[in-house]
Structure formats: structure tokens, C-alpha cells
Design a protein around this motif. Structure first.
Motif, PDB file in Angstrom:
ATOM      1  N   SER A 144      67.076 105.772   5.121  1.00 21.22           N
ATOM      2  CA  SER A 144      67.557 104.779   5.193  1.00 21.22           C
ATOM      3  C   SER A 144      66.627 103.690   6.112  1.00 21.22           C
ATOM      4  O   SER A 144      67.744 103.804   7.098  1.00 21.22           O
ATOM      5  CB  SER A 144      68.270 103.857   4.361  1.00 21.22           C
ATOM      6  N   LEU A 145      65.582 103.040   5.214  1.00 19.02           N
ATOM      7  CA  LEU A 145      64.612 102.566   6.113  1.00 19.02           C
ATOM      8  C   LEU A 145      64.708 100.833   5.823  1.00 19.02           C
ATOM      9  O   LEU A 145      64.744 100.472   4.414  1.00 19.02           O
ATOM     10  CB  LEU A 145      63.297 103.332   6.150  1.00 19.02           C
ATOM     11  N   SER A 146      64.002  99.693   6.565  1.00 11.89           N
ATOM     12  CA  SER A 146      63.866  98.686   6.013  1.00 11.89           C
ATOM     13  C   SER A 146      62.808  98.493   7.251  1.00 11.89           C
ATOM     14  O   SER A 146      62.617  98.284   8.031  1.00 11.89           O
ATOM     15  CB  SER A 146      64.789  97.672   6.156  1.00 11.89           C
ATOM     16  N   VAL A 147      62.011  97.414   5.904  1.00  9.84           N
ATOM     17  CA  VAL A 147      60.690  96.509   6.799  1.00  9.84           C
ATOM     18  C   VAL A 147      60.843  94.627   6.364  1.00  9.84           C
ATOM     19  O   VAL A 147      61.840  94.480   5.454  1.00  9.84           O
ATOM     20  CB  VAL A 147      59.653  96.600   6.742  1.00  9.84           C
ATOM     21  N   LYS A 148      60.674  94.275   7.182  1.00  9.29           N
ATOM     22  CA  LYS A 148      60.100  92.366   6.801  1.00  9.29           C
ATOM     23  C   LYS A 148      59.168  92.224   6.549  1.00  9.29           C
ATOM     24  O   LYS A 148      57.589  92.763   6.824  1.00  9.29           O
ATOM     25  CB  LYS A 148      60.922  91.860   8.357  1.00  9.29           C
ATOM     26  N   THR A 149      58.861  91.204   5.587  1.00  8.69           N
ATOM     27  CA  THR A 149      57.559  90.666   5.025  1.00  8.69           C
ATOM     28  C   THR A 149      57.623  89.643   4.582  1.00  8.69           C
ATOM     29  O   THR A 149      58.232  89.488   4.323  1.00  8.69           O
ATOM     30  CB  THR A 149      56.875  92.160   3.853  1.00  8.69           C
ATOM     31  N   LYS A 150      56.123  89.043   4.967  1.00 11.03           N
ATOM     32  CA  LYS A 150      56.350  87.661   4.394  1.00 11.03           C
ATOM     33  C   LYS A 150      56.008  87.674   2.850  1.00 11.03           C
ATOM     34  O   LYS A 150      56.744  86.758   2.504  1.00 11.03           O
ATOM     35  CB  LYS A 150      54.765  86.923   5.104  1.00 11.03           C
ATOM     36  N   ILE A 151      55.692  88.143   2.326  1.00 11.42           N
ATOM     37  CA  ILE A 151      54.653  88.229   0.716  1.00 11.42           C
ATOM     38  C   ILE A 151      55.714  89.940   0.307  1.00 11.42           C
ATOM     39  O   ILE A 151      55.412  91.056   1.086  1.00 11.42           O
ATOM     40  CB  ILE A 151      53.744  88.071   0.527  1.00 11.42           C
ATOM     41  N   LEU A 152      56.072  89.745  -0.833  1.00 12.06           N
ATOM     42  CA  LEU A 152      56.018  91.043  -1.415  1.00 12.06           C
ATOM     43  C   LEU A 152      55.951  91.237  -3.090  1.00 12.06           C
ATOM     44  O   LEU A 152      56.103  90.016  -3.714  1.00 12.06           O
ATOM     45  CB  LEU A 152      58.187  91.454  -1.982  1.00 12.06           C
ATOM     46  N   ILE A 153      55.384  92.048  -3.756  1.00 11.20           N
ATOM     47  CA  ILE A 153      54.492  92.024  -4.102  1.00 11.20           C
ATOM     48  C   ILE A 153      55.349  94.271  -5.602  1.00 11.20           C
ATOM     49  O   ILE A 153      54.981  94.791  -5.172  1.00 11.20           O
ATOM     50  CB  ILE A 153      52.789  92.556  -4.061  1.00 11.20           C
ATOM     51  N   GLY A 154      55.541  92.807  -6.832  1.00 16.91           N
ATOM     52  CA  GLY A 154      56.085  93.928  -7.762  1.00 16.91           C
ATOM     53  C   GLY A 154      54.457  94.879  -8.290  1.00 16.91           C
ATOM     54  O   GLY A 154      54.180  93.596  -9.138  1.00 16.91           O
ATOM     55  N   ALA A 155      54.706  95.864  -7.962  1.00 18.68           N
ATOM     56  CA  ALA A 155      53.053  96.378  -8.821  1.00 18.68           C
ATOM     57  C   ALA A 155      53.856  98.199  -9.108  1.00 18.68           C
ATOM     58  O   ALA A 155      53.563  99.263  -9.463  1.00 18.68           O
ATOM     59  CB  ALA A 155      52.314  96.649  -7.563  1.00 18.68           C
ATOM     60  N   ASP A 156      54.853  97.489  -9.647  1.00 22.11           N
ATOM     61  CA  ASP A 156      55.931  99.401  -9.864  1.00 22.11           C
ATOM     62  C   ASP A 156      56.884  99.497 -11.434  1.00 22.11           C
ATOM     63  O   ASP A 156      56.937 100.318 -11.878  1.00 22.11           O
ATOM     64  CB  ASP A 156      57.566  99.136  -8.533  1.00 22.11           C
ATOM     65  N   GLY A 157      55.168  98.860 -11.736  1.00 22.93           N
ATOM     66  CA  GLY A 157      55.608  99.240 -13.406  1.00 22.93           C
ATOM     67  C   GLY A 157      56.165  99.071 -15.184  1.00 22.93           C
ATOM     68  O   GLY A 157      56.302  97.615 -13.923  1.00 22.93           O
ATOM     69  N   GLY A 158      56.499  99.074 -15.525  1.00 20.00           N
ATOM     70  CA  GLY A 158      57.483  98.698 -17.135  1.00 20.00           C
ATOM     71  C   GLY A 158      59.142  99.731 -16.275  1.00 20.00           C
ATOM     72  O   GLY A 158      59.215 100.414 -14.912  1.00 20.00           O
ATOM     73  N   PHE A 159      59.821  98.502 -16.672  1.00 17.66           N
ATOM     74  CA  PHE A 159      61.059  98.213 -15.927  1.00 17.66           C
ATOM     75  C   PHE A 159      60.999  97.929 -14.280  1.00 17.66           C
ATOM     76  O   PHE A 159      61.665  98.832 -13.684  1.00 17.66           O
ATOM     77  CB  PHE A 159      61.643  99.613 -16.448  1.00 17.66           C
ATOM     78  N   SER A 160      60.566  97.296 -13.996  1.00 19.10           N
ATOM     79  CA  SER A 160      59.683  97.020 -12.715  1.00 19.10           C
ATOM     80  C   SER A 160      61.467  96.864 -11.815  1.00 19.10           C
ATOM     81  O   SER A 160      61.896  95.713 -12.583  1.00 19.10           O
ATOM     82  CB  SER A 160      59.157  95.903 -12.828  1.00 19.10           C
ATOM     83  N   LYS A 161      61.834  97.659 -11.124  1.00 16.11           N
ATOM     84  CA  LYS A 161      62.517  97.489 -10.442  1.00 16.11           C
ATOM     85  C   LYS A 161      62.799  96.192  -9.211  1.00 16.11           C
ATOM     86  O   LYS A 161      63.842  95.383  -9.436  1.00 16.11           O
ATOM     87  CB  LYS A 161      63.003  98.188  -8.782  1.00 16.11           C
ATOM     88  N   VAL A 162      61.225  95.493  -9.201  1.00 12.99           N
ATOM     89  CA  VAL A 162      61.953  94.356  -8.220  1.00 12.99           C
ATOM     90  C   VAL A 162      61.667  92.870  -9.008  1.00 12.99           C
ATOM     91  O   VAL A 162      62.409  92.022  -8.529  1.00 12.99           O
ATOM     92  CB  VAL A 162      59.656  94.279  -7.591  1.00 12.99           C
ATOM     93  N   ARG A 163      61.505  93.353 -10.269  1.00 10.60           N
ATOM     94  CA  ARG A 163      61.443  92.215 -11.473  1.00 10.60           C
ATOM     95  C   ARG A 163      62.583  92.565 -11.468  1.00 10.60           C
ATOM     96  O   ARG A 163      63.054  91.022 -11.262  1.00 10.60           O
ATOM     97  CB  ARG A 163      60.208  92.285 -12.234  1.00 10.60           C
ATOM     98  N   ASN A 164      63.637  93.438 -12.192  1.00  9.40           N
ATOM     99  CA  ASN A 164      65.204  92.769 -12.439  1.00  9.40           C
ATOM    100  C   ASN A 164      66.052  92.480 -10.963  1.00  9.40           C
ATOM    101  O   ASN A 164      66.825  91.646 -11.786  1.00  9.40           O
ATOM    102  CB  ASN A 164      65.051  94.326 -12.777  1.00  9.40           C
TER     103      ASN A 164
END
Length: 353
Positions: A144-164
């Protein structure tokens, strides 16, 4: 701390990383092995692998030239339309590039600038908001890893986990399950076949020749006896003379079908969505590569003026995508209402012998 973390290295995510990778500190994460030939890794995109004219136009607009080893035989210039509901058949001229979808995705990854950090064979898990932006959790090689970001982009297709995770009660496009099987086939079929049958699905099914294989796929409503309907489709096509004896593999995936423009969602704050994760996919044909390339280009252009207010700039740029989706939905009744489709096919308009 990254400027941008992109979840998903399909055409949308890879193209965005290519366009912004030299200007911003970028990390791209994907569950597939996108850089190596790995027979043991069976994760691949469930896709017919046809590059439609709109997608060809976007590749030209991006100034890219696709390597010829991505293409597979035969190249297709016709669509055989089979209407099982109305017992009708027509042939229409269309122009597709027939390609190996896995090689296409890996080619797009290969032209991402070396400055971009890549984490493949990595599964995105979740994110939390922090003062600087977002902390992204993912799993890689069992760790299990983690990173920090200023901006997050969901490009994970249909049933996007980021969008959910971001918008649990949002206005999501209708979800379908695409099932596709590969069969060994010695016969060379020189066309793409589109099949309509309301007993099977209110969307459509397809047959695509690819080298020594035949792909049979269908976009089906989930939780409505999807497997049984797929087998019923196969039986009907066998009765028409198709051969599905020697199955090689089965693929499946969730796909979106936006019925309303409001279901196309670009994000908010410092989270944005591109490609199918945004709902940018044709509601009439399920073609998504052109939208993936176009939306990622618009987002890259929106980031050129800085991170502040980039989602609002992106929202303005995608207006023509919304218009296009609206027009595709206007077109859908001619394809998906049996009576209207019967009239269109019986007229023979634009068909070839």
C-alpha cells in the motif's frame, strides 16, 4: 508532491501525460503492465479495436503518425448491418483502421515524455482531500502506497472509481457490460458486422475480423441475464452461418452510455475527468477513442494558463463535445427503435450492394 496524478493510462490518460509531462510534475497510474510484453498479465481493454474516422481525425490533429505494426488484417471499408428483430440486412460503406488495441495503448504510453513518472501493475484505491490538494492511495506489488498531488485526474474509463468516490450520488450515464469473445477463424470476413436485436439488448452487438480470429461482442444491460442473452445471440448467429467453435478467450468491461448531456461531467475543484470517465463516449456506437483524445487535449490546453480555475476553462472548451453527444442522441432512434430502423434499412439509403 506532484502537480498532477492521472489515474488510467488508456488513450485519454496517456495523451494528457504526453501533452503536459514536460511542463508539470506528473505521475500516471494504471493496473495494467503498459511497458512490457507480459503473457502472464491478462489485463487488456475489452475493445473491438476499430479506429473510427473521428478518432483518425484527432490523431491527425495531434500531429501523430501511428506505427504500421499496430494495424492488423483486414482493413475494413464496409459495415454489414444485421437487424434480427426485423429480419433485414444491409451493407454500408465505412472506413475503419483495424488495429491491435493493446499495441495502440502501449504506443501512446511509449511517447509519453521521460519526465513523467509511471506506476504500472498498480491499483488505485482511494483519495482524501488535504490542504495542498489530494492524497492518493494505491496498491503496487502487494504494498500500500500513497502520494500527494495538487490535481487529480480520473481517466479510468467506464465505472470510474475516481468519479464514484467523488460524486456518489451524481448523474451517471447508464452502465452496460460489454462481453467479447475471441474465436479462431480461417475464413476472411472483409467487413465489420453490427447486429441489432431487442431480445438481446437495447444497444448493439458486433463481429470483427482480426487476423486469424473473429471477435463477437455485445453491450448488455447488467443484472438482466447478461450471460444467457449473450449465448442466445451466439446461437442466432450460428443459425446464420457464423462459426464460433474454437474459443480462445473472453473479455468483459463496464461501459457508459450517456443519454443526457448532463451525464457528461468534467469535475470540480482540482479534480477533473477525461475520456469515458467523464461520460465522453458515443451513445449510438460506443466509440470512445476520439472523445478520449479530444477531452485530454482540451484539459491540457486548460492547464496551460495555470492550475487555478483550470476546471472552469476546461468546462468551456468541452462545449462542442456536449453538442456532439446531443446530436448522437438525436441520431439514436434511427438505430435503436425497431420501426424507425426498419424504415431506414428498407429504404436502402446510402447502402451498397
Amino acid at each position: 508532491m506532484y502537480d498532477v496524478v492521472i489515474i488510467g493510462a488508456g488513450p485519454a490518460g496517456s495523451n494528457l501525460a504526453r501533452l503536459i509531462g514536460k511542463k508539470l510534475k506528473v505521475l500516471i497510474i494504471d493496473k495494467r503492465d503498459m511497458e512490457n510484453e507480459s503473457p502472464g498479465n491478462h489485463l487488456s481493454k475489452c475493445c473491438g479495436g476499430l479506429l473510427a474516422p473521428d478518432a483518425q481525425k484527432m490523431i491527425a490533429k495531434l500531429g501523430l503518425g501511428m506505427p504500421k505494426d499496430i494495424l492488423v488484417d483486414p482493413q475494413l471499408f464496409a459495415v454489414r448491418t444485421i437487424d434480427l428483430t426485423n429480419n433485414l440486412e444491409r451493407l454500408y460503406q465505412r472506413f475503419y483502421w483495424n488495429m491491435d488495441r493493446d499495441k495502440f495503448d502501449k504506443w501512446l504510453v511509449s511517447i509519453i515524455p521521460p519526465e513523467v513518472e509511471k506506476k504500472f501493475n498498480a491499483m488505485f484505491k482511494s483519495f482524501i482531500e488535504i490542504p495542498e490538494g489530494y492524497e492518493v492511495q494505491y496498491l503496487c506489488n502487494g504494498e500500500s502506497l500513497s502520494v500527494k498531488t495538487k490535481i487529480l485526474i480520473g481517466a479510468d474509463g467506464g465505472f470510474s472509481k475516481v468519479r464514484n468516490l467523488m460524486n456518489k450520488e451524481g448523474n451517471f450515464p447508464e452502465r452496460y457490460i460489454a462481453i467479447q469473445e475471441w474465436f479462431e477463424c480461417a475464413d476472411k470476413i472483409p467487413y465489420f458486422t453490427a447486429i441489432f436485436d431487442e431480445e438481446i439488448t437495447d444497444f448493439y452487438s458486433w463481429i470483427i475480423p482480426k487476423e486469424n480470429y473473429l471477435l463477437l461482442g455485445s453491450a448488455l444491460r447488467p443484472k438482466e441475464n447478461t450471460r444467457e442473452k449473450y449465448e442466445c445471440l451466439k446461437s442466432k448467429l450460428i443459425n446464420l452461418g457464423f462459426n464460433f467453435e474454437h474459443k480462445v478467450k473472453t473479455e468483459s468491461a463496464h461501459i457508459y452510455r450517456p443519454r443526457e448531456v448532463s451525464q457528461f461531467y468534467v469535475g470540480r475543484g482540482r479534480i477533473a475527468f477525461i475520456g469515458e470517465a467523464a461520460g465522453a463516449i458515443s451513445p449510438s456506437s460506443a466509440e470512445g477513442i476520439s472523445y478520449a483524445l479530444k477531452s485530454s487535449l482540451y484539459l491540457a490546453e486548460s492547464l496551460e494558463k495555470g492550475m487555478d480555475g483550470f476546471v472552469e476553462r476546461y468546462q468551456k472548451k468541452v462545449r462542442n463535445i456536449k453538442v456532439n453527444l446531443f446530436m448522437k442522441n438525436l441520431k439514436s432512434p434511427a438505430m435503436y427503435q425497431p420501426f424507425v430502423r426498419k424504415l431506414a434499412m428498407k429504404s436502402g439509403l446510402q447502402s451498397i450492394k
